[in-house]
Scaffold this motif. Sequence first.
Motif, PDB file in Angstrom:
ATOM      1  N   ALA A  12       0.824  -1.211   0.000  1.00 11.43           N
ATOM      2  CA  ALA A  12       0.000   0.000   0.000  1.00 11.43           C
ATOM      3  C   ALA A  12       0.861   1.265   0.000  1.00 11.43           C
ATOM      4  O   ALA A  12       0.530   2.251  -0.684  1.00 11.43           O
ATOM      5  N   GLU A  13       1.950   1.264   0.751  1.00 12.01           N
ATOM      6  CA  GLU A  13       2.801   2.458   0.826  1.00 12.01           C
ATOM      7  C   GLU A  13       3.446   2.753  -0.524  1.00 12.01           C
ATOM      8  O   GLU A  13       3.497   3.914  -0.964  1.00 12.01           O
ATOM      9  N   ARG A  44       2.300   1.784  -3.486  1.00 12.79           N
ATOM     10  CA  ARG A  44       1.241   2.199  -4.402  1.00 12.79           C
ATOM     11  C   ARG A  44       0.896   3.682  -4.213  1.00 12.79           C
ATOM     12  O   ARG A  44       0.716   4.420  -5.183  1.00 12.79           O
ATOM     13  N   GLU A  45       0.813   4.116  -2.965  1.00  8.53           N
ATOM     14  CA  GLU A  45       0.469   5.512  -2.690  1.00  8.53           C
ATOM     15  C   GLU A  45       1.506   6.458  -3.282  1.00  8.53           C
ATOM     16  O   GLU A  45       1.164   7.502  -3.846  1.00  8.53           O
ATOM     17  N   LYS A  46       2.765   6.081  -3.193  1.00  2.00           N
ATOM     18  CA  LYS A  46       3.825   6.920  -3.749  1.00  2.00           C
ATOM     19  C   LYS A  46       3.759   6.928  -5.271  1.00  2.00           C
ATOM     20  O   LYS A  46       3.950   7.976  -5.911  1.00  2.00           O
ATOM     21  N   GLU A  64       1.180   6.572  -7.135  1.00  2.00           N
ATOM     22  CA  GLU A  64       0.030   7.352  -7.592  1.00  2.00           C
ATOM     23  C   GLU A  64       0.360   8.835  -7.684  1.00  2.00           C
ATOM     24  O   GLU A  64      -0.289   9.574  -8.426  1.00  2.00           O
ATOM     25  N   ARG A  65       1.388   9.276  -6.953  1.00  2.19           N
ATOM     26  CA  ARG A  65       1.797  10.687  -6.987  1.00  2.19           C
ATOM     27  C   ARG A  65       2.936  10.942  -7.969  1.00  2.19           C
ATOM     28  O   ARG A  65       3.316  12.090  -8.208  1.00  2.19           O
ATOM     29  N   ASP A  73      11.425   7.421  -3.943  1.00  2.00           N
ATOM     30  CA  ASP A  73      11.517   8.671  -3.190  1.00  2.00           C
ATOM     31  C   ASP A  73      12.389   9.696  -3.911  1.00  2.00           C
ATOM     32  O   ASP A  73      12.089  10.899  -3.900  1.00  2.00           O
TER      33      ASP A  73
END
Length: 228
Positions: free
Chosen positions: A14-15, A17-19, A21-22, A186
């Motif tokens: 999930a972490e 995927r969230e990154k 998406e941005r 990152d």
Amino acid sequence: MFFHTGTTPTSLPAELREKLERLSFPTLGHYLEEGFADTEIRRIVAAGGRVIGSAFTVRTTATDSTALHHAAGLIGAGDVLVIDTGGDRRHAPLGEVVAAQLVARGAAGAIVDGVVTDTDEITELGLSVHARGTSMLTTKLHGIDAGGVNVPVTCGGAVVNPGDVVLADANGVLFVAPEVLARIVDIALADDAEEPELVAELRTGAPLGTLTGASDTVAELLALDTPQ
């Protein structure tokens, strides 16, 4: 027996995927060289928008979609179907029926190293599809003892393993191992954050080479070529 099945891939963390998406996917092109599909594989149906998910791989034969029909009912929510057609670019393995099954299962999209059909119907279903083109000639259910599900495949010239992260948008398709992506995401996000400021400076008339340091590098290279 020539048909093979492998382990179902795990879901994308999930972490991560969230990154993703941005993230602007082309930013990864500054850091990676492998895993990018041929530019001939392009977005055919954009209904689902950008694609982010784990690779659920299928290898078919030129005319037989038996393995694909089997796999379509097994794909997990958020996974991306990746189809290796064995080099065939005439028979469309994916159309409205397979797409409907993928949508019902919650698939994030489909990448086909070949052609697809029923694009109007797939658009209505809302599934994002990347492929080499379209065709009215389709595969059949011949039941040939070949192919496989969740096995290593080749798609667009790139090797794809089950569970690899699939990223696709209007610019192209990238397959990359999640552990590789976790190491650079990152850094890529930091690049994206700096880009608006860089563009703003360019609009004021600042030279790109000065801002990026490329002009200083050129000056150093020219100095090396200058006789002392």
